[in-house]
Design a protein around this motif. Structure first.
Motif, mmCIF file in Angstrom:
data_model
loop_
_atom_site.group_PDB
_atom_site.id
_atom_site.type_symbol
_atom_site.label_atom_id
_atom_site.label_comp_id
_atom_site.label_asym_id
_atom_site.label_seq_id
_atom_site.Cartn_x
_atom_site.Cartn_y
_atom_site.Cartn_z
ATOM 1 N N UNK A 123 6.803 8.524 3.158
ATOM 2 C CA UNK A 123 7.629 7.944 2.493
ATOM 3 C C UNK A 123 7.824 6.652 2.835
ATOM 4 N N UNK A 124 7.909 6.132 4.027
ATOM 5 C CA UNK A 124 8.170 5.020 4.424
ATOM 6 C C UNK A 124 7.022 3.956 4.263
ATOM 7 N N UNK A 125 5.878 4.563 3.835
ATOM 8 C CA UNK A 125 4.716 3.534 3.516
ATOM 9 C C UNK A 125 4.927 2.586 2.407
ATOM 10 N N UNK A 126 4.265 1.554 2.394
ATOM 11 C CA UNK A 126 4.197 0.392 1.317
ATOM 12 C C UNK A 126 2.943 0.443 0.837
ATOM 13 N N UNK A 127 2.475 1.137 -0.055
ATOM 14 C CA UNK A 127 1.066 1.012 -0.165
ATOM 15 C C UNK A 127 0.897 -0.314 -1.092
ATOM 16 N N UNK A 128 1.764 -0.611 -1.913
ATOM 17 C CA UNK A 128 1.602 -1.961 -2.644
ATOM 18 C C UNK A 128 1.425 -3.085 -1.638
ATOM 19 N N UNK A 129 1.920 -2.842 -0.454
ATOM 20 C CA UNK A 129 1.557 -4.013 0.525
ATOM 21 C C UNK A 129 0.459 -3.812 1.729
#
Length: 165
Positions: A123-129
């Motif tokens: 959940x710490x991921x930032x797939x949009x980045x």
């Protein structure tokens, strides 16, 4: 030290995948990983950036790592993720969340393996980045995970840690 391109080229060879991913159950993991690797063109090798590490003794070492598919996690994102990952590792049991990623398989568990039911670190991921975060259980306490093979098939990102480049 090998380059990402050199490691990616080695992954075309089944014997290299066997050394890194298989041997158990008639090399099934290596065979499945090699099949996925060779049938997709959207693939590569990237470097992991460790965000937090916990050593539970007796060779039980767990990490939280970030990666991008192009190998560089932006510094400003790292400066935000490191304290978040560290705090989360302290708040919940990282040991219960670490996964070995020993063959190419869905980064998020794909709903088929137990890690898919433990999303707290992902959940710490930032797939949009283009930034992904994963909890890792090291295969060997002395062997810090550095390289990650990835292959996209459809909308699914598959990953595996390459310990022996």
């Amino acid at each position: 030290m090998p380059t990402r391109a050199e490691i990616a080229a080695k992954l075309d060879d089944f014997s290299f995948q066997k050394v890194n991913f298989g041997g158990f159950l008639m090399n099934k993991r290596a065979k499945n990983s090699h099949a996925l690797w060779t049938r997709t063109s959207d693939k590569g090798v990237t470097e992991l950036t460790l965000l937090a590490t916990r050593d539970y003794g007796e060779g039980n070492v767990y990490d939280v790592a970030a990666f991008t598919l192009d190998g560089t996690v932006p510094a400003e994102i790292l400066s935000e993720l490191r304290p978040q990952a560290d705090a989360l590792a302290d708040r919940i049991n990282l040991r219960a969340h670490g996964y070995v990623y020993t063959c190419l398989e869905p980064w998020d568990g794909g709903g088929t393996i137990w890690i898919s039911k433990k999303p707290e670190f992902r959940a710490l991921s930032r797939p949009e980045d283009g930034v992904y975060v994963i909890p890792i259980q090291r295969l060997n306490a002395m062997n810090e995970p550095r390289w990650l093979a990835w292959a996209c098939e459809g909308d699914q990102l598959n990953i595996a840690i390459v310990y022996k480049p």
